[in-house]
Scaffold this motif. Structure first.
Motif, PDB file in Angstrom:
ATOM      1  N   LEU A  94     -30.682  31.084   2.800  1.00 38.45           N
ATOM      2  CA  LEU A  94     -30.775  32.056   1.929  1.00 38.45           C
ATOM      3  C   LEU A  94     -31.921  32.827   1.963  1.00 38.45           C
ATOM      4  O   LEU A  94     -32.908  32.572   2.818  1.00 38.45           O
ATOM      5  CB  LEU A  94     -31.011  30.944   0.649  1.00 38.45           C
ATOM      6  CG  LEU A  94     -32.190  29.954   0.964  1.00 38.45           C
ATOM      7  CD1 LEU A  94     -33.352  30.315  -0.042  1.00 38.45           C
ATOM      8  CD2 LEU A  94     -31.681  28.458   0.704  1.00 38.45           C
ATOM      9  N   GLN A  95     -32.036  34.042   1.352  1.00 38.49           N
ATOM     10  CA  GLN A  95     -33.341  34.870   1.192  1.00 38.49           C
ATOM     11  C   GLN A  95     -33.598  34.904  -0.364  1.00 38.49           C
ATOM     12  O   GLN A  95     -34.429  33.758  -0.711  1.00 38.49           O
ATOM     13  CB  GLN A  95     -32.927  36.135   1.912  1.00 38.49           C
ATOM     14  CG  GLN A  95     -32.802  36.007   3.428  1.00 38.49           C
ATOM     15  CD  GLN A  95     -32.489  37.348   4.223  1.00 38.49           C
ATOM     16  OE1 GLN A  95     -33.030  38.441   3.653  1.00 38.49           O
ATOM     17  NE2 GLN A  95     -31.868  37.309   5.182  1.00 38.49           N
ATOM     18  N   CYS A  96     -33.328  35.937  -0.790  1.00 38.18           N
ATOM     19  CA  CYS A  96     -33.694  35.989  -2.329  1.00 38.18           C
ATOM     20  C   CYS A  96     -33.152  34.832  -3.271  1.00 38.18           C
ATOM     21  O   CYS A  96     -33.530  34.525  -4.190  1.00 38.18           O
ATOM     22  CB  CYS A  96     -32.968  37.479  -3.062  1.00 38.18           C
ATOM     23  SG  CYS A  96     -31.318  37.430  -3.457  1.00 38.18           S
ATOM     24  N   GLY A  97     -32.053  34.416  -2.563  1.00 43.26           N
ATOM     25  CA  GLY A  97     -31.500  33.245  -3.520  1.00 43.26           C
ATOM     26  C   GLY A  97     -30.532  33.448  -4.602  1.00 43.26           C
ATOM     27  O   GLY A  97     -30.099  32.526  -5.245  1.00 43.26           O
ATOM     28  N   PHE A  98     -30.249  34.591  -4.973  1.00 39.10           N
ATOM     29  CA  PHE A  98     -29.293  34.873  -5.961  1.00 39.10           C
ATOM     30  C   PHE A  98     -27.818  34.483  -5.787  1.00 39.10           C
ATOM     31  O   PHE A  98     -27.273  34.177  -6.800  1.00 39.10           O
ATOM     32  CB  PHE A  98     -29.376  36.373  -6.500  1.00 39.10           C
ATOM     33  CG  PHE A  98     -29.295  36.596  -7.769  1.00 39.10           C
ATOM     34  CD1 PHE A  98     -30.451  36.408  -8.827  1.00 39.10           C
ATOM     35  CD2 PHE A  98     -28.283  37.203  -8.283  1.00 39.10           C
ATOM     36  CE1 PHE A  98     -30.105  36.654 -10.210  1.00 39.10           C
ATOM     37  CE2 PHE A  98     -27.742  37.757  -9.641  1.00 39.10           C
ATOM     38  CZ  PHE A  98     -28.964  37.389 -10.478  1.00 39.10           C
ATOM     39  N   CYS A  99     -27.404  34.539  -4.692  1.00 41.66           N
ATOM     40  CA  CYS A  99     -25.927  34.219  -4.410  1.00 41.66           C
ATOM     41  C   CYS A  99     -25.948  32.760  -4.066  1.00 41.66           C
ATOM     42  O   CYS A  99     -24.883  32.269  -4.118  1.00 41.66           O
ATOM     43  CB  CYS A  99     -25.409  35.062  -3.094  1.00 41.66           C
ATOM     44  SG  CYS A  99     -26.408  34.548  -1.571  1.00 41.66           S
ATOM     45  N   THR A 100     -26.978  32.123  -3.976  1.00 38.79           N
ATOM     46  CA  THR A 100     -27.103  30.786  -3.254  1.00 38.79           C
ATOM     47  C   THR A 100     -26.489  29.729  -4.122  1.00 38.79           C
ATOM     48  O   THR A 100     -25.651  28.715  -3.757  1.00 38.79           O
ATOM     49  CB  THR A 100     -28.475  30.282  -3.079  1.00 38.79           C
ATOM     50  OG1 THR A 100     -29.127  31.398  -2.260  1.00 38.79           O
ATOM     51  CG2 THR A 100     -28.606  29.087  -2.254  1.00 38.79           C
ATOM     52  N   LEU A 136     -20.275  36.760  -1.741  1.00 35.46           N
ATOM     53  CA  LEU A 136     -20.926  37.643  -0.919  1.00 35.46           C
ATOM     54  C   LEU A 136     -22.325  37.518  -1.137  1.00 35.46           C
ATOM     55  O   LEU A 136     -22.928  36.999  -1.880  1.00 35.46           O
ATOM     56  CB  LEU A 136     -20.775  39.004  -1.642  1.00 35.46           C
ATOM     57  CG  LEU A 136     -19.084  39.772  -1.500  1.00 35.46           C
ATOM     58  CD1 LEU A 136     -19.169  41.010  -2.511  1.00 35.46           C
ATOM     59  CD2 LEU A 136     -18.843  40.111  -0.117  1.00 35.46           C
ATOM     60  N   CYS A 137     -23.246  37.825   0.114  1.00 37.68           N
ATOM     61  CA  CYS A 137     -24.611  37.893   0.215  1.00 37.68           C
ATOM     62  C   CYS A 137     -25.259  39.089   0.734  1.00 37.68           C
ATOM     63  O   CYS A 137     -25.110  39.501   1.584  1.00 37.68           O
ATOM     64  CB  CYS A 137     -25.179  36.562   1.119  1.00 37.68           C
ATOM     65  SG  CYS A 137     -26.826  36.604   1.295  1.00 37.68           S
ATOM     66  N   ARG A 138     -25.976  39.785  -0.201  1.00 39.53           N
ATOM     67  CA  ARG A 138     -26.390  41.297  -0.004  1.00 39.53           C
ATOM     68  C   ARG A 138     -27.554  40.914   0.988  1.00 39.53           C
ATOM     69  O   ARG A 138     -27.770  42.035   1.680  1.00 39.53           O
ATOM     70  CB  ARG A 138     -26.745  41.921  -1.123  1.00 39.53           C
ATOM     71  CG  ARG A 138     -27.149  43.573  -0.718  1.00 39.53           C
ATOM     72  CD  ARG A 138     -25.926  44.036   0.119  1.00 39.53           C
ATOM     73  NE  ARG A 138     -26.125  45.593   0.001  1.00 39.53           N
ATOM     74  CZ  ARG A 138     -25.714  46.272   0.864  1.00 39.53           C
ATOM     75  NH1 ARG A 138     -24.973  45.920   1.993  1.00 39.53           N
ATOM     76  NH2 ARG A 138     -25.716  47.632   0.794  1.00 39.53           N
ATOM     77  N   CYS A 139     -28.372  40.097   0.783  1.00 43.65           N
ATOM     78  CA  CYS A 139     -29.434  39.567   1.971  1.00 43.65           C
ATOM     79  C   CYS A 139     -28.876  39.436   3.280  1.00 43.65           C
ATOM     80  O   CYS A 139     -29.727  39.518   4.377  1.00 43.65           O
ATOM     81  CB  CYS A 139     -30.325  38.654   1.565  1.00 43.65           C
ATOM     82  SG  CYS A 139     -31.178  38.970  -0.087  1.00 43.65           S
ATOM     83  N   GLY A 140     -27.765  39.056   3.497  1.00 44.00           N
ATOM     84  CA  GLY A 140     -26.949  38.628   4.677  1.00 44.00           C
ATOM     85  C   GLY A 140     -27.583  37.347   5.270  1.00 44.00           C
ATOM     86  O   GLY A 140     -27.865  37.250   6.520  1.00 44.00           O
TER      87      GLY A 140
HETATM   88 FE1  FES Z   1     -29.932  37.408  -1.521  1.00 47.66          FE
HETATM   89 FE2  FES Z   1     -27.796  36.154  -0.780  1.00 47.66          FE
HETATM   90  S1  FES Z   1     -29.665  35.380  -0.617  1.00 47.66           S
HETATM   91  S2  FES Z   1     -27.851  37.716  -1.987  1.00 47.66           S
END
Ligand code: FES
Length: 896
Positions: A94-100, A136-140
């Motif tokens: 995870l990065q930003c965590g919004f898709c998590t 989908l995960c925009r942070c990749g």
């Molecule tokens: Fe940012 Fe998936 S961690 S959109």
């Protein structure tokens, strides 16, 4: 009234037939771990379990949940983390965590099914990709997700012995991390913006009274500027705040407007034609937006064309005469081409959003922003408030990628509505708004001429770029070619082409990816014509020592060595390997501070910066922990609020280089203070390691400001601005003076090698593997750096193959207004990504680290295009490389 069970509790369902399950989950139940993103069932962020099966709650009518059992992310691992949650934490999936939360709910269902039938066998990459393809995960963060799901399924996280490299990961995998869209105050109203449906018009009259007169409407305001003009479809005209979104939408529909339609012009080609309608007259040019991180310099306007914006050329007349001589002589080494790049949307999963609240004369603003401190400064100026009367908060930010660096209309409108309504107001863009008006990387046309000398050197390079900036200016593409490939003469010219489209915005390495798409393909073409290995040619033409090491690494890869000996191909599926180089400025923000304190024996680090997924919390925690011999989770990091010590924005890859040096200085100061106190009160029976000294220390606080760098000592590492001469120095001064950004010595660099398989019948490109070498100095948080680098590459893949923001050329309205139409890379599109860090070259920076995010995305599109050229003999000059474009290019070659 019907009911459902949610996370084990009984809850009533609304009678409203329009209510969706996600509305009940988030609004009525307050379970904000479930995220709303696409609203169309394509991104999976809103996934919940309905009787144990994953379901997208944004499409499910709430009444269909009657008598069913719903499990949200909050209901998973509430008492004990599920192995999938632990694996996501340990593998930094995870990065930003919004898709998590959505990924985890789906992966938990998959893992439980898998374990029930397959025991602890590990699923393949393809099986995981298929199971999670609805997300989908925009942070990749896909690379970590693959590893995490495989590890959880194979039983590696059944126990509790694991560590998380990201300090806030637990909050993100349990759904407890609060983003701006999740904030809810008592009495909060919902704000909605009325937007222009015309590409160009003057608003003669606007009547807000019908909206104000409606029940449950708290405020209605005009958002028109002093010239009462709208210059693009989607430009804000007015806003209302009401008790809920449905009422607010009805209220904006009640506003009446009289407008005078004006001639409009859409897109680069139309806007630069002689006689095209002019978007900004002389008096209103300052109203244009900004597509770069820094303030722009002066430039001439000619109708809708602005530029050239900065003179980074060297002996441009010589370039022109040498190129025309070579052309006249049919010099086969002269590479001339026109490249076109597409428009890329940021597509952050958390939309632009603000919640504004007044308490007396104090203003609290929760904002999904990349810049809490600077936004506070701008608001203080705009509303004539003292800094201590405004608090801008961004605990967690669901991605930004450059689009959330400025003070946005969603913020000022929410504040103005809150003031008029005397109630807190939230504005959160819907997906249509997010894709239509929140910014984009401008499309560009780049004309290039590259002339090798007879002796095999680089004689002349010419780049002329026209960027399709919409209602904005300040693109910098061609000028970035000063960072690499010294030539006898260079002509680098940038133009903005302004039209009646929403303004572009800075996007990860603004100008870098389109410039590299052209330049790195021209280098590749020169290598082919000169019959030189493309890496060898780069080594010859690019003496920068940090990249020389990356070239050696790239040349040693098996995939590169094997490609050189491959036989020519004529089959349907053809494989090829391409290489390209990336470069970006090393930026840092003067004035950045870190406070370090001992509070009750615990270390607390504070900085008014924010974590948009790039890992600021962890970088600070790791830096401080390492110096004290502690674990990162033992450091309390306070960020995401403007009342902390001044911190950097998260843009231009500046965060790491702005935070680590003051953090290290603060460590030195605090150690001295602790030792001083320890001398007076020695720790009994201890050899005084830092843990014991801290436990015995009284509360202390120190502060440090980001120092200037030392002079670089590594050979060949110099200031790129000084190397660019007088104009470079002026540019650097302006950037520092007007944008509070310093350009340091050294150039963050990357080299990528990509292998593809091209289906020559259907035009599909399958990316088989990606190797990315990155030289950005010492790596402060290795797992997070790996994830960010891979995520940047994935955005580059999307840019190269899929992503294109399309607009109607007649009306200027967006055609790709949903995630179902705007295609970003999914998990099944992603090959294994090998990340190699070269950690030298930035020893003059205290801590030795600079940022990663921008430079890792720059070379992906040309490396991919060069691989296609290697596979097929066809050079693709336009991205995205859609199947139809590839087939047309292949046919053109056959016909020729
Ligand atoms: Fe940012 Fe998936 S961690 S959109």
């Amino acid at each position: 009234m019907s009911t459902m069970t949610i996370n084990g509790r009984t809850a009533s369902l609304p009678d409203d037939p329009d209510a969706l399950l996600i509305d009940v989950v988030r609004d009525a139940q307050g379970l904000t771990g479930t995220k709303l993103v696409c609203g169309a069932g394509v991104c999976g962020a809103c996934t919940v379990l309905v009787d144990g099966e994953p379901v997208v709650s944004c499409l499910m009518p709430a009444r269909h949940a009657a008598d069913k059992s719903i499990t949200t992310i909050e209901g998973i691992g509430a008492e004990k983390l599920h192995p999938v949650q632990k694996a996501f934490m340990a593998h930094d999936a995870l990065q930003c965590g919004f898709c998590t939360p959505g990924f985890i709910v789906e992966a938990v269902a998959f893992c439980d099914r898998w374990r029930a039938t397959k025991g602890t066998a590990a699923p393949s990459r393809e099986e995981i990709g298929a199971a999670l393809s609805g997300h989908l995960c925009r942070c990749g963060a896909y690379d970590g997700i693959f590893r995490a799901v495989a590890a959880a399924c194979s039983g590696q996280f059944d126990g509790d012995n694991f560590a998380s490299p990201r300090v806030e990961a637990r909050a993100k995998v349990t759904g407890s991390a609060k983003y701006t869209v999740d904030i809810h105050h008592d009495g909060q109203l919902e704000g909605v913006i009325l937007r222009s449906q015309w590409a160009h018009a003057r608003i003669a009259e606007i009547d807000l009274a019908p909206a104000r007169a409606m029940a449950d409407v708290g405020a209605a305001i005009s958002l028109l500027g002093d010239d009462r003009m709208v210059r693009f479809v989607g430009q804000p005209i007015a806003a209302v705040a009401a008790k809920d979104r449905k009422t607010a939408l009805a209220a904006i529909a009640a506003i009446t407007i009289k407008s005078e339609r004006l001639p409009s012009v859409i897109g680069l080609d139309a806007a630069r034609k002689p006689g095209a309608p002019v978007v900004f007259d002389k008096a209103n040019r300052k109203k244009a937006g900004n597509v770069s991180e820094g303030a722009g310099g002066p430039a001439a306007w000619n109708g809708n064309v602005r530029g050239p914006s900065a003179a980074f050329s060297q002996k441009p007349k010589k370039v022109r005469s040498w190129v025309s001589e070579a052309r006249a002589a049919n010099n086969p080494l002269l590479v001339e081409e026109i490249f076109r790049t597409g428009t890329q949307s940021h597509a952050c999963l958390e939309p632009h959003a603000t919640v504004a609240r007044f308490d007396g004369d104090a203003l609290t603003v929760h904002a999904s922003t990349q810049n809490v401190f600077h936004v506070m400064e701008l608001l203080a100026k705009r509303y004539k408030l003292a800094h201590d009367k405004i608090r801008v908060i961004a605990d967690h930010v669901g991605g930004g990628f450059g689009s959330k660096g400025a003070l946005g209309i969603e913020t000022t409108a929410a504040i103005d509505l809150a003031r008029e309504a005397k109630a807190p107001v939230r504005i959160a863009y819907d997906r249509h708004e997010e894709l239509a008006v929140s910014g984009y990387r401008p499309a560009a046309e780049i004309k290039i001429a590259l002339l090798p000398s007879a002796q095999g050197g680089l004689k002349a390079l010419s780049l002329t770029a026209h960027a399709d900036t919409g209602a904005a200016t300040n693109s910098t593409l061609a000028a970035l070619a000063r960072l690499i490939y010294p030539a006898e003469a260079k002509e680098l010219v940038d133009f903005d082409v302004i039209s009646n489209l929403p303004p572009g915005a800075p996007f990860r390495g603004p100008g870098g990816p389109p410039m590299a798409f052209a330049l790195e393909q021209a280098i590749d073409e020169a290598a082919i014509r000169m019959k030189v290995d493309p890496i060898d040619l780069r080594k010859r033409w690019d003496p920068y020592p940090n990249r020389q090491r990356l070239y050696d690494w790239a040349a040693s890869l098996d995939v590169w060595r094997n490609a050189k000996s491959a036989a020519p191909q004529s089959s349907r599926y053809r494989r090829g390997v391409g290489v390209a180089t990336g470069y970006w400025l090393y930026l840092w923000q003067p004035g950045s501070k870190v406070d370090l304190a001992v509070v009750g024996g615990r270390l607390v680090a504070s900085c008014a910066t924010q974590d948009i997924g790039q890992g600021s919390r962890t970088v600070i925690a790791n830096t401080v922990a390492r110096e004290f011999g502690l674990e990162p989770h033992e450091i309390e990091v306070r960020i995401g609020a403007s009342d902390l010590p001044e911190g950097p924005g998260a843009g231009g890859s500046r965060s790491t280089a702005s935070m680590i040096p003051p953090a290290l200085l603060a460590v030195q100061k605090l150690k001295a203070a602790i030792e001083q106190n320890a001398k007076r009160k020695p720790v009994k029976g201890s050899n005084a390691p830092w843990r014991e000294l801290l436990a015995a220390s009284p509360d202390l606080r120190v502060s440090a400001v980001r120092p200037e760098d030392d002079k670089p000592t590594s050979p060949g590492v110099r200031s790129p601005l000084k190397e660019a001469g007088f104009m470079g120095v002026i540019f650097g001064w302006m950037l520092r003076r007007f944008s509070n950004l310093a350009v340091g010595a050294g150039v963050p660099s990357s080299v990528q090698v990509i292998e593809v398989e091209v289906d020559t019948w259907l035009g599909h490109v399958r990316v088989l593997n990606i190797h990315t070498g990155i030289a950005v100095g010492k790596i402060a948080a290795p797992a997070l750096a790996h994830s960010q680098a891979a995520g940047s590459v994935i955005q580059g893949l999307g840019y190269a193959l899929y992503e294109a923001r399309e607009t109607d050329p007649r009306t200027g309205d967006i055609l790709t207004a949903g995630m179902e139409d705007y295609r970003i890379p999914g998990i099944a599109d992603i090959p294994e990504i090998d990340v190699h860090f070269d950690e030298g070259g930035f020893d003059h920076v205290l801590g030795g680290s600079v940022g990663i995010g921008e430079v890792a995305t720059v070379p992906t599109s040309p490396a991919l295009a060069n691989a296609i050229r290697n596979a097929t003999g066809i050079r693709l000059t336009e991205i995205p490389i859609r199947p139809d474009r590839l087939i047309a290019a292949l046919k053109g070659r056959t016909a020729a």
